[in-house]
Design a protein around this motif. Structure first.
Motif, PDB file in Angstrom:
ATOM      1  N   LEU A   1       0.792  -0.984  -0.477  1.00 28.92           N
ATOM      2  CA  LEU A   1      -0.224   0.019   0.196  1.00 28.92           C
ATOM      3  C   LEU A   1       0.918   1.691  -0.261  1.00 28.92           C
ATOM      4  CD1 LEU A   1      -2.510   1.158   0.509  1.00 28.92           C
ATOM      5  CD2 LEU A   1      -2.873   0.984   2.813  1.00 28.92           C
ATOM      6  N   ASP A   2       0.938   1.674  -1.001  1.00 26.28           N
ATOM      7  CA  ASP A   2       2.248   2.762  -0.921  1.00 26.28           C
ATOM      8  C   ASP A   2       1.073   4.647  -1.137  1.00 26.28           C
ATOM      9  OD1 ASP A   2       3.868   4.817  -1.739  1.00 26.28           O
ATOM     10  OD2 ASP A   2       3.742   4.725  -3.495  1.00 26.28           O
ATOM     11  N   LEU A   3       1.143   5.256   0.132  1.00 24.73           N
ATOM     12  CA  LEU A   3       0.611   6.307   0.920  1.00 24.73           C
ATOM     13  C   LEU A   3       1.882   7.650   0.347  1.00 24.73           C
ATOM     14  CD1 LEU A   3      -0.568   4.470   4.033  1.00 24.73           C
ATOM     15  CD2 LEU A   3      -2.265   5.187   2.116  1.00 24.73           C
TER      16      LEU A   3
ATOM     17  N   ASP B   1       1.735  10.359   1.534  1.00 24.91           N
ATOM     18  CA  ASP B   1       2.631  11.125   3.168  1.00 24.91           C
ATOM     19  C   ASP B   1       2.229  10.236   3.888  1.00 24.91           C
ATOM     20  OD1 ASP B   1       1.110  13.149   3.382  1.00 24.91           O
ATOM     21  OD2 ASP B   1       1.539  13.659   1.003  1.00 24.91           O
ATOM     22  N   ALA B   2       2.286  11.159   5.358  1.00 24.90           N
ATOM     23  CA  ALA B   2       1.707  10.715   6.426  1.00 24.90           C
ATOM     24  C   ALA B   2       0.270  11.494   6.585  1.00 24.90           C
ATOM     25  CB  ALA B   2       3.056  11.554   7.643  1.00 24.90           C
ATOM     26  N   SER B   3      -0.344  12.229   6.141  1.00 27.72           N
ATOM     27  CA  SER B   3      -0.689  12.904   5.909  1.00 27.72           C
ATOM     28  C   SER B   3      -2.179  11.448   5.522  1.00 27.72           C
ATOM     29  CB  SER B   3      -1.667  13.871   5.089  1.00 27.72           C
ATOM     30  OG  SER B   3      -1.942  13.700   3.946  1.00 27.72           O
ATOM     31  N   LYS B   4      -2.148  10.512   4.865  1.00 27.96           N
ATOM     32  CA  LYS B   4      -2.824   9.501   4.205  1.00 27.96           C
ATOM     33  C   LYS B   4      -2.979   8.147   5.901  1.00 27.96           C
ATOM     34  CE  LYS B   4      -3.717  11.361   0.611  1.00 27.96           C
ATOM     35  NZ  LYS B   4      -3.369  12.851   0.736  1.00 27.96           N
ATOM     36  N   LEU B   5      -1.613   8.177   6.406  1.00 30.95           N
ATOM     37  CA  LEU B   5      -2.150   7.243   7.186  1.00 30.95           C
ATOM     38  C   LEU B   5      -3.133   7.311   7.847  1.00 30.95           C
ATOM     39  CD1 LEU B   5       1.283   7.775   8.684  1.00 30.95           C
ATOM     40  CD2 LEU B   5       0.805   5.399   7.886  1.00 30.95           C
ATOM     41  N   ARG B   6      -3.964   8.285   8.434  1.00 33.50           N
ATOM     42  CA  ARG B   6      -5.455   8.115   9.717  1.00 33.50           C
ATOM     43  C   ARG B   6      -6.619   8.072   8.109  1.00 33.50           C
ATOM     44  NH1 ARG B   6      -6.705  12.728  14.062  1.00 33.50           N
ATOM     45  NH2 ARG B   6      -9.560  11.609  14.452  1.00 33.50           N
ATOM     46  N   VAL B   7      -7.351   7.304   8.350  1.00 40.75           N
ATOM     47  CA  VAL B   7      -8.872   6.790   7.979  1.00 40.75           C
ATOM     48  C   VAL B   7      -9.588   8.184   8.066  1.00 40.75           C
ATOM     49  CG1 VAL B   7     -10.581   5.691   7.227  1.00 40.75           C
ATOM     50  CG2 VAL B   7      -8.464   4.834   8.224  1.00 40.75           C
ATOM     51  N   THR B   8     -10.019   8.869   6.918  1.00 43.24           N
ATOM     52  CA  THR B   8     -11.488  10.060   7.089  1.00 43.24           C
ATOM     53  C   THR B   8     -12.564   9.877   7.583  1.00 43.24           C
ATOM     54  OG1 THR B   8     -11.601   9.530   4.936  1.00 43.24           O
ATOM     55  CG2 THR B   8      -9.737  10.960   5.354  1.00 43.24           C
ATOM     56  N   ASP B   9     -13.044  10.830   7.834  1.00 42.41           N
ATOM     57  CA  ASP B   9     -14.441  10.572   8.073  1.00 42.41           C
ATOM     58  C   ASP B   9     -15.032   9.940   7.319  1.00 42.41           C
ATOM     59  OD1 ASP B   9     -13.555  10.988  10.916  1.00 42.41           O
ATOM     60  OD2 ASP B   9     -14.263  13.463  11.190  1.00 42.41           O
ATOM     61  N   ALA B  10     -14.696  11.224   6.139  1.00 36.84           N
ATOM     62  CA  ALA B  10     -15.708  10.227   4.950  1.00 36.84           C
ATOM     63  C   ALA B  10     -16.156   8.781   4.549  1.00 36.84           C
ATOM     64  CB  ALA B  10     -15.146  11.769   3.736  1.00 36.84           C
ATOM     65  N   GLU B  11     -14.130   8.930   4.299  1.00 29.11           N
ATOM     66  CA  GLU B  11     -13.912   6.746   4.301  1.00 29.11           C
ATOM     67  C   GLU B  11     -14.527   6.039   5.323  1.00 29.11           C
ATOM     68  OE1 GLU B  11     -10.240   5.411   3.740  1.00 29.11           O
ATOM     69  OE2 GLU B  11     -10.220   7.495   4.411  1.00 29.11           O
ATOM     70  N   ILE B  12     -14.981   6.759   6.135  1.00 28.82           N
ATOM     71  CA  ILE B  12     -15.970   5.797   7.506  1.00 28.82           C
ATOM     72  C   ILE B  12     -17.556   5.339   6.890  1.00 28.82           C
ATOM     73  CG2 ILE B  12     -16.593   5.726   9.909  1.00 28.82           C
ATOM     74  CD1 ILE B  12     -14.062   7.240  11.004  1.00 28.82           C
ATOM     75  N   LYS B  13     -17.704   6.820   6.924  1.00 28.42           N
ATOM     76  CA  LYS B  13     -19.196   7.261   6.847  1.00 28.42           C
ATOM     77  C   LYS B  13     -19.660   5.940   5.742  1.00 28.42           C
ATOM     78  CE  LYS B  13     -21.655  11.812   7.810  1.00 28.42           C
ATOM     79  NZ  LYS B  13     -21.541  12.964   7.106  1.00 28.42           N
ATOM     80  N   GLU B  14     -18.902   6.835   4.357  1.00 31.58           N
ATOM     81  CA  GLU B  14     -18.793   5.674   3.211  1.00 31.58           C
ATOM     82  C   GLU B  14     -19.256   3.874   3.555  1.00 31.58           C
ATOM     83  OE1 GLU B  14     -16.372   4.604  -0.879  1.00 31.58           O
ATOM     84  OE2 GLU B  14     -16.351   6.356   0.747  1.00 31.58           O
ATOM     85  N   ALA B  15     -18.268   3.524   4.275  1.00 37.84           N
ATOM     86  CA  ALA B  15     -17.918   2.276   4.937  1.00 37.84           C
ATOM     87  C   ALA B  15     -19.146   2.143   5.544  1.00 37.84           C
ATOM     88  CB  ALA B  15     -17.182   2.246   5.916  1.00 37.84           C
ATOM     89  N   VAL B  16     -19.500   2.789   6.721  1.00 35.12           N
ATOM     90  CA  VAL B  16     -21.078   2.352   7.069  1.00 35.12           C
ATOM     91  C   VAL B  16     -21.806   2.057   5.699  1.00 35.12           C
ATOM     92  CG1 VAL B  16     -22.487   3.386   8.703  1.00 35.12           C
ATOM     93  CG2 VAL B  16     -20.485   3.556   9.229  1.00 35.12           C
ATOM     94  N   ALA B  17     -22.026   2.919   5.109  1.00 42.06           N
ATOM     95  CA  ALA B  17     -23.416   3.235   4.139  1.00 42.06           C
ATOM     96  C   ALA B  17     -22.896   2.195   3.787  1.00 42.06           C
ATOM     97  CB  ALA B  17     -23.259   4.209   3.397  1.00 42.06           C
ATOM     98  N   SER B  18     -22.185   0.959   2.884  1.00 45.01           N
ATOM     99  CA  SER B  18     -22.338   0.746   2.148  1.00 45.01           C
ATOM    100  C   SER B  18     -22.431  -0.833   3.162  1.00 45.01           C
ATOM    101  CB  SER B  18     -20.906   0.337   2.063  1.00 45.01           C
ATOM    102  OG  SER B  18     -19.995  -0.854   2.498  1.00 45.01           O
ATOM    103  N   CYS B  19     -22.453  -0.610   4.456  1.00 45.92           N
ATOM    104  CA  CYS B  19     -22.901  -2.063   5.318  1.00 45.92           C
ATOM    105  C   CYS B  19     -24.258  -2.602   5.057  1.00 45.92           C
ATOM    106  CB  CYS B  19     -22.695  -2.216   6.544  1.00 45.92           C
ATOM    107  SG  CYS B  19     -21.000  -1.650   6.804  1.00 45.92           S
TER     108      CYS B  19
END
Lengths: 430, 430
Positions: B59-61, B63-81
């Motif tokens: 997994l090629d991130l 820079d370090a700012s990409k280490l953290r999972v964003t709120d938007a990603e979490i929201k999207e994940a929840v919506a896909s469940c």
């Protein structure tokens, strides 16, 4: 010279952080040595124990039958002890036992709305190994502090190991073991003793958990056998933090700081006060006490190398600093110690008020003197009865309650792709 | 073929001991690799995290700012469940929280006969790191089991790390984290994630304790950072022991044994029964279930390599065998499960009766599913609210109570040669 910090200074934050990060542990690479000893005792048993005891303790035991301390030796040791000290030891034992009895956790069983019976029960860890250091740090009080909670918890077998360099042993240590009902005592120490307790030998049956302080090799060995047996925390050098206003007698506070410093040249004593002049008076009193103390050399080294006096503008600044230090021992020698304590979150033990010197807790108060060092009070607790019990979860469903909560388990099992999990529930539903 | 043992056989003791000593852990030497990674992340921080994530997780991130999972990603994940699964997850969360709330320990303060105030109080461990495995073993239920007790205990910051090999993540894992109020999520795993949690990096503030299961590198790294931070137990391969009489439906018991076997080729499922014919019927039912199970290959490997059926003459023989196995999960599928449970001392969790399959405890019953494996139930307990709190001892004396118990402390301090300890008490006596 101990460090002097003042929260008014511009560089306070920098100096305080440096104090926190100060390294007091010896940084030797002992893991490999300990690993070799562990493997050797595991492979060769008693023969390896005899070899290491000859090598490290200069004690030549004829054969494995001499590893165990005999009843006659214990009797003789007890008889040789000073009666006043023995009485004091008994008083301490009674008080420690009373405190630790109150820590015995209660079982729980209840039925919830869905008709599911849930709870847990506690049982004793059966076989406990107790490491007692030899030489300078051999303290009968530590035997009480480690053995009594195990007995209170209901351990069925308590095995003590204590090295006897050149054959020497403090008879009070054997008297303390006798008082606590220790079942077996072996004259071994170091990583080899930890190995014997964890893996067993021809003579020594293995235990389930090992507790007690030791040197760097013992600490490393304990960490390495963790998983095969349980272990207690890994103790670092001891420390005290005293928060004192200027209404204290400086000589009292000086004695308290020295009581920690005299343990070890790498022990640490820190004073936080809101009066710089009071801090100076405490420093002067320390010098005065040092003139007449038996262990002045050790205490002086600790105080000069690792001691610190921190002056704050007002006591309200103290709790945040205390939490960052997360001290093993914390004395609050102020007018409202409970009020101040309520603001503090991280400390192994708190000694409240002007008449509660740490030494009272070391020996006689009742709480355990085995406490988290080196800022580990952020995440760990002193030794307690809870360290000698384990908990079994209990649950019971009937057809009706399984009908109620089973479908959710099936949904989750299926989402995790665990078909047999789902099947084990669905097969029981109509 | 699973092992077959019969307590009537002359070689039973030998076979049973062999079963106990069977090694299921992979015996790779991972410590050195983990140590290197720990040191590297400690030295290079985020840069090292990015390197290892590129190397191990492909997994090629940027820079370090990409280490953290964003709120938007979490929201999207929840919506896909899937909604049904999400509802089941919420039901589980409520039940787990209820059970763990009942484990919150009470503070204690009392005054004894000598007028000494004694007690202790509990506080939350503030910063908790939660390791969640990626790949095959990524279970949303484990997120609940690790995060909820921390929240119940009062943790102020919950940091989750979860590797995302090739960028993949099970959205249910993010949904579970969201449900539990996890504060920060980072897409890292392995020893490098443990290092980040223990030492901190530019992006990730360090935590006080790390919990959660992981592979051999994660386990080794956790053991190595123990002391810098707290850790939970080191988990080995999972196991179930079912004690069942012939009044059970063999197909039910077969499903229970398989629910463990399907976890891992090195999982272990053992049946103890007092009827050899019933044991054979269970074996047949296992074969029948395997024909239709999604994870049949894994379950079959585990059952054939590590499964065992032990026939005893009478159920009264079972408790001693159970205690020697000290199973992680124990099902008692008998007429009087409570009576049998009372005879047993070592087990992580006991499932009582015929309608309490282990899978119920894995997901929904309420007790924690993180339990001691590999015979460690002899000395340790499942995860609980107690793992997320620490205890501070409290003591307070006044002049009168110090007068009463002080002399014994002085006697003991003097016998240990600790003059400043004695002085700190005597100086306060008249």
């Amino acid at each position: 010279m101990p460090l002097k910090l003042n929260s008014k200074s511009a560089d306070f934050e920098k100096s305080f952080t440096a104090l926190l990060n100060q390294k007091r542990d010896e940084d030797r690479n002992v893991d490999a040595v300990a690993a070799d000893i562990l493997a050797d005792v595991r492979a060769r048993g008693d023969a390896a124990l005899l070899d290491y005891t000859r090598k490290f303790d200069r004690l030549d035991l004829e054969d494995a039958s001499k590893l165990r301390v005999t009843d006659a030796e214990i009797k003789e040791a007890v008889a040789s002890c000073d009666q006043t000290t023995l009485e004091a030891l008994k008083t301490a034992a009674v008080r420690i036992e009373d405190y630790h009895r109150r820590q015995l956790p209660a079982d729980q069983m209840y039925q919830d709305d869905a008709g599911v019976s849930l709870g847990y029960r506690w049982t004793a860890i059966e076989n406990i190994g107790l490491y007692v250091p030899g030489g300078r740090a051999t303290y009968p009080s530590s035997v009480l502090m480690n053995a009594i909670p195990a007995k209170v918890a209901g351990a069925s077998r308590l095995v003590m190991v204590v090295p006897m360099p050149d054959g020497d042993i403090n008879p009070m240590v054997l008297a303390a073991a006798d008082l606590c009902g220790v079942d077996e005592i072996y004259r071994i120490g170091g990583a080899q003793a930890v190995a014997a307790l964890a893996y067993g030998t021809e003579t020594i049956a293995p235990v389930d958990k090992i507790v007690g302080p030791g040197n760097a090799y013992v600490a490393s060995a304990k960490k390495q056998v963790f998983g095969t047996v349980g272990i207690d925390m890994i103790a670092g050098p001891s420390e005290i933090l005293v928060v004192a206003d200027n209404l204290n007698d400086p000589a009292w506070i000086a004695a308290d700081l020295l009581s920690q410093a005299e343990h070890d040249p790498v022990a640490q004593s820190v004073l936080i006060t809101d009066d710089e002049a009071f801090g100076a008076a405490v420093e002067a009193a320390i010098e005065s006490h040092l003139a007449s103390l038996g262990r002045a050399e050790i205490a002086r080294a600790s105080w000069q190398d690792y001691g610190a006096v921190i002056t704050v503008k007002e006591m309200a600044e103290a709790p945040k600093l205390v939490d960052r230090i997360a001290p093993e021992h914390l004395e609050l020698c102020v007018e409202d110690p409970e009020g101040l304590a309520a603001e503090i979150r991280h400390a192994g033990a708190i000694f409240l008020g002007r008449y509660s010197p740490e030494a009272i807790g070391d020996y006689i108060a009742g709480p355990n003197h085995v406490l988290p060092t080196s800022r580990t009070a952020r995440f760990s607790s002193g030794l307690s009865t809870l360290d000698f019990v384990k908990r079994t979860s209990l649950m019971k469903l009937d057809a009706a309650s399984l009908q109620k909560i089973g479908p959710a388990a099936i949904a989750l099992a299926e989402s995790e792709g665990l078909g047999a999990h789902a099947l084990s529930v669905s097969i029981r539903l109509n």
